[in-house]
Motif scaffolding. Structure first.
Motif, PDB file in Angstrom:
ATOM      1  N   VAL A 194      36.161   3.717   7.781  1.00 49.18           N
ATOM      2  CA  VAL A 194      35.182   3.799   6.769  1.00 49.18           C
ATOM      3  C   VAL A 194      34.877   2.317   5.935  1.00 49.18           C
ATOM      4  O   VAL A 194      35.943   1.900   5.398  1.00 49.18           O
ATOM      5  N   GLU A 216      31.310   3.111   1.558  1.00 47.49           N
ATOM      6  CA  GLU A 216      31.218   4.176   2.257  1.00 47.49           C
ATOM      7  C   GLU A 216      32.485   5.061   1.586  1.00 47.49           C
ATOM      8  O   GLU A 216      33.428   4.633   1.687  1.00 47.49           O
ATOM      9  N   ARG A 217      32.495   6.312   1.716  1.00 43.86           N
ATOM     10  CA  ARG A 217      33.456   7.375   1.549  1.00 43.86           C
ATOM     11  C   ARG A 217      33.200   8.489   2.704  1.00 43.86           C
ATOM     12  O   ARG A 217      32.073   8.774   2.828  1.00 43.86           O
ATOM     13  N   GLU A 220      33.836  -0.720   2.961  1.00 43.12           N
ATOM     14  CA  GLU A 220      34.194  -0.507   1.611  1.00 43.12           C
ATOM     15  C   GLU A 220      33.036   0.246   0.804  1.00 43.12           C
ATOM     16  O   GLU A 220      33.341   0.848  -0.157  1.00 43.12           O
ATOM     17  N   LEU A 256      27.892   4.660  -1.236  1.00 44.60           N
ATOM     18  CA  LEU A 256      28.088   4.369  -2.547  1.00 44.60           C
ATOM     19  C   LEU A 256      26.928   3.433  -3.044  1.00 44.60           C
ATOM     20  O   LEU A 256      26.984   3.035  -4.166  1.00 44.60           O
ATOM     21  N   ARG A 301      29.920  11.067   6.231  1.00 46.11           N
ATOM     22  CA  ARG A 301      29.700   9.763   5.382  1.00 46.11           C
ATOM     23  C   ARG A 301      28.868   9.697   4.551  1.00 46.11           C
ATOM     24  O   ARG A 301      27.728  10.236   4.647  1.00 46.11           O
ATOM     25  N   ALA A 338      37.545  13.252  -0.201  1.00 38.47           N
ATOM     26  CA  ALA A 338      36.892  12.096   0.080  1.00 38.47           C
ATOM     27  C   ALA A 338      37.854  11.033   0.343  1.00 38.47           C
ATOM     28  O   ALA A 338      39.085  10.860  -0.244  1.00 38.47           O
ATOM     29  N   LYS A 339      37.987  10.340   1.429  1.00 34.26           N
ATOM     30  CA  LYS A 339      39.003   9.337   2.056  1.00 34.26           C
ATOM     31  C   LYS A 339      38.207   8.171   2.284  1.00 34.26           C
ATOM     32  O   LYS A 339      36.977   8.173   2.632  1.00 34.26           O
ATOM     33  N   GLY A 340      39.002   6.986   2.167  1.00 33.93           N
ATOM     34  CA  GLY A 340      38.333   5.607   2.464  1.00 33.93           C
ATOM     35  C   GLY A 340      38.314   4.857   1.217  1.00 33.93           C
ATOM     36  O   GLY A 340      38.676   5.321  -0.008  1.00 33.93           O
ATOM     37  N   PRO A 341      38.083   3.464   1.456  1.00 29.76           N
ATOM     38  CA  PRO A 341      37.687   2.738   2.413  1.00 29.76           C
ATOM     39  C   PRO A 341      38.988   2.398   3.384  1.00 29.76           C
ATOM     40  O   PRO A 341      39.999   2.687   2.823  1.00 29.76           O
ATOM     41  N   PRO A 349      31.186  11.385  -4.080  1.00 29.07           N
ATOM     42  CA  PRO A 349      30.982  11.876  -2.733  1.00 29.07           C
ATOM     43  C   PRO A 349      31.012  13.360  -2.632  1.00 29.07           C
ATOM     44  O   PRO A 349      30.065  13.872  -1.815  1.00 29.07           O
TER      45      PRO A 349
END
Length: 261
Positions: A25, A29-30, A27, A62, A59, A42-45, A95
């Motif tokens: 993912v 986006e989550r 930067e 942000l 996805r 939510a995970k990432g980036p 998110p």
């Protein structure tokens, strides 16, 4: 032979599962993960793993979204029909809520922005819409943000871009502005006349106390007139003659009045 084929199939299956498990993912986006229909978070980036088939990844961007509000026909408080278009800036701050609380947060924000625009502009006069644009923008931003906040969406700015007036209203406003300019011009001219009259009064009072200065002023005026190329004839007449004529004026009974100094 069969064992070799089985090993190849197993390795290929493991590689396929690994490819299906790895997610990257960026930067901005989550990734919201649902495991067997329940939200995990939510995970990432960056890079992370999910369980194939069991997990589903959604996805969410942000980044700030710039969205034009379609032109709206609005009737103002003083019953003037105008056509207004605006623009709104918003972004996702949560998110999880943007996925769970609403089906499409972009479409939902667009719809609430259109209805709020018609509602707020219908409560103000045309003059207030044209003059107090900043205050109206702040009211729109606050109201829309209060509605979208449970969705995890933050509305940062709402701007009214253009207000289209009917042609008859434009002509009426042009006449009003022209009349206002004429009124100001007349007031300024009257003030100028008033100040000039005061200056002339002071000059007359000062010249009255100095007869020689009055004669010098007359000679200066004659010099200014004679310097121009014209056919004006000047007959100098002493002030004493005018005073003598004034003293010899007949009174109401027809008698000649002679005043002696």
């Amino acid at each position: 032979m069969n064992s070799t084929l089985a090993i190849v199939i197993a390795v290929a299956f493991i590689l396929l599962l690994a490819m299906m498990s790895v997610r990257i993912v960026p930067e901005y986006e989550r990734g919201v993960i649902f495991r067997l229909g329940r939200i995990i978070g939510a995970k990432g980036p960056g890079l992370f793993l999910i369980i194939p088939v069991v997990d589903r990844l959604v996805r969410v961007s942000l980044r700030t979204i710039t969205m034009d509000i379609p032109p709206q026909d609005v009737i103002t408080k003083d019953n003037v029909t105008v056509r207004v278009n605006a623009v709104t800036y918003f972004n996702v701050v949560d998110p999880n809520r943007s996925v769970v609380a609403i089906e499409d947060h972009v479409k939902g924000t667009s719809q609430i922005a259109q209805t709020t625009l018609r509602s707020i502009l219908g409560q103000v006069d045309l003059d207030e819409l044209l003059v107090n644009r900043d205050e109206i923008n702040q009211r729109l931003q606050q109201i829309i943000d209060d509605v979208t906040n449970p969705w995890g969406v933050k509305v940062t700015l709402v701007e009214v871009k253009d207000v289209e007036l009917p042609e008859t209203m434009r002509r009426a406003m042009a006449r009003q502005a022209e009349s206002e300019r004429d009124r100001r011009a007349k007031v300024i001219h009257a003030k100028g006349e008033f100040e000039a009259a005061g200056q002339l009064r002071d000059a007359a009072e000062r010249l009255e106390g100095y007869p020689a200065a009055l004669h010098l002023r007359i000679l200066s005026t004659m010099a200014e007139i004679s310097s121009e190329r014209n056919s004006t004839l000047i007959f100098p007449l002493p002030m004493e003659i005018l005073r003598l004529v004034d003293m010899m004026r007949p009174d109401r009974e027809g008698n000649v009045r002679v005043e002696r100094g």
